[in-house]
Scaffold this motif. Structure first.
Motif, short mmCIF file in Angstrom:
data_model
loop_
_atom_site.label_atom_id
_atom_site.label_comp_id
_atom_site.label_asym_id
_atom_site.label_seq_id
_atom_site.Cartn_x
_atom_site.Cartn_y
_atom_site.Cartn_z
N UNK A 21 8.44 45.89 -77.38
CA UNK A 21 8.62 47.29 -77.77
C UNK A 21 8.49 47.34 -79.30
N UNK A 22 7.58 48.18 -79.79
CA UNK A 22 7.24 48.16 -81.21
C UNK A 22 7.35 49.55 -81.80
N UNK A 23 7.61 49.59 -83.12
CA UNK A 23 7.75 50.88 -83.79
C UNK A 23 7.59 50.72 -85.29
N UNK A 44 17.83 44.04 -70.48
CA UNK A 44 18.73 42.87 -70.49
C UNK A 44 18.47 41.96 -71.68
N UNK A 45 18.02 42.52 -72.77
CA UNK A 45 17.76 41.75 -73.98
C UNK A 45 16.54 40.87 -73.90
N UNK A 46 15.69 41.06 -72.89
CA UNK A 46 14.54 40.17 -72.68
C UNK A 46 13.28 40.64 -73.39
N UNK A 47 13.19 41.92 -73.73
CA UNK A 47 12.00 42.43 -74.41
C UNK A 47 12.01 42.02 -75.88
N UNK A 96 4.96 51.35 -77.41
CA UNK A 96 5.30 51.98 -78.69
C UNK A 96 6.39 53.02 -78.46
N UNK A 97 7.24 53.17 -79.45
CA UNK A 97 8.22 54.25 -79.43
C UNK A 97 8.53 54.64 -80.86
N UNK A 98 9.22 55.74 -81.03
CA UNK A 98 9.71 56.12 -82.35
C UNK A 98 11.15 55.64 -82.50
N UNK A 99 11.63 55.61 -83.71
CA UNK A 99 12.94 55.03 -83.99
C UNK A 99 13.99 56.10 -84.26
N UNK A 100 13.72 57.35 -83.81
CA UNK A 100 14.63 58.46 -84.11
C UNK A 100 15.46 58.90 -82.92
N UNK A 101 15.45 58.09 -81.85
CA UNK A 101 16.26 58.33 -80.65
C UNK A 101 15.82 59.58 -79.88
N UNK A 102 14.54 59.90 -79.94
CA UNK A 102 14.04 61.04 -79.17
C UNK A 102 13.47 60.63 -77.81
N UNK A 103 13.12 59.36 -77.65
CA UNK A 103 12.43 58.92 -76.44
C UNK A 103 13.37 58.17 -75.50
N UNK A 165 4.26 55.07 -75.47
CA UNK A 165 3.18 54.65 -74.58
C UNK A 165 3.29 53.16 -74.28
N UNK A 166 2.79 52.77 -73.11
CA UNK A 166 2.64 51.35 -72.77
C UNK A 166 1.16 51.01 -72.75
#
Length: 237
Positions: A21-23, A44-47, A96-103, A165-166
């Motif tokens: 998971x990247x941002x 579970x902390x695996x990503x 990908x995700x954003x780091x602003x807690x919207x997703x 997105x994945x």
């Protein structure tokens, strides 16, 4: 999210051990800890988690405290950071995700299940449920971006600028990414126009924590320009 659903999503094919998971992060100290905790809880902390950071606040320190890999970078815009983040991991599935807690990080198992079902790209559609937490001008702009991209590509899309997105890693490695502010649209449009299996799936969208960094007028114009440029480049490639 139930344990049964998480297990069902990862029974076959790729698992959370195959997921990164990247941002891109820029002064998101208010939200980054919550986002990273949610990712750890769901997987579970695996990503693997990768943050490409240009912050002047405590964002990188908080990210490291939560076990993320932090790549420090001079602030050069959204796309530069996210492109670096996308191309860094060696794991076969990248979200990908954003780091602003919207997703909604609780949807990670569902995205992984879609990839295991054959999808090359799974794109979260924020507008499907109405995106009531999104400012009105932003929502209108995102609807217009999707309409513009749909007309130019000849294929209907609903949310070109979503940050969640994945991707299969081989897809993002095969394409040369050129946009900055408009990278989100480019990351959807180029794979779609190259006939990869691209799927849009509805996701919930929450109110952001912290202040937005994108100017709505100049940023919106840059995104629209990117959509036109990418569509014509792919059409005549």
């Amino acid at each position: 999210m139930s344990t049964q659903r998480a297990e069902r999503a990862t029974d076959d094919g790729f698992t959370f051990d195959d997921l990164a998971v990247v941002m891109g992060t820029y002064n998101e100290a208010d939200a980054i800890g919550t986002v990273l905790s949610d990712i750890a809880d769901v997987t579970d902390g695996r990503a693997e988690v990768v943050c490409v950071d240009g912050s002047s606040d405590r964002t990188p320190e908080i990210a490291r405290e939560h076990g993320a890999t932090v790549i420090e970078q001079e602030p050069r815009g959204y796309g530069v950071a996210v492109r670096e983040a996308v191309l860094t991991p060696d794991r076969p599935v990248i979200v990908t995700t954003d780091c602003d807690d919207t997703y909604p990080m609780e949807r990670l198992p569902d995205f992984l299940a879609e990839v295991n079902d054959g999808a090359d790209v799974v794109s979260g559609d924020r507008l499907y449920y109405g995106a009531d937490e999104m400012p009105g001008m932003n929502k209108l702009g995102n609807e217009l971006f999707a309409l513009l991209a749909s007309v130019l590509m000849g294929e209907r899309v609903h949310d070109t600028t979503t940050g969640m997105r994945a991707y299969r890693r081989e897809v993002v490695r095969k394409i040369e990414w050129t946009e900055n502010t408009g990278l989100s649209a480019e990351l959807l449009m180029r794979p779609l126009m190259r006939e990869y299996d691209v799927r849009e799936r509805p996701i919930e969208y929450d109110e952001r924590r912290g202040e937005t960094k994108l100017d709505p007028l100049s940023g919106g114009a840059a995104i629209a320009k990117s959509i036109v440029r990418v569509a014509f480049e792919e059409r005549f490639r």
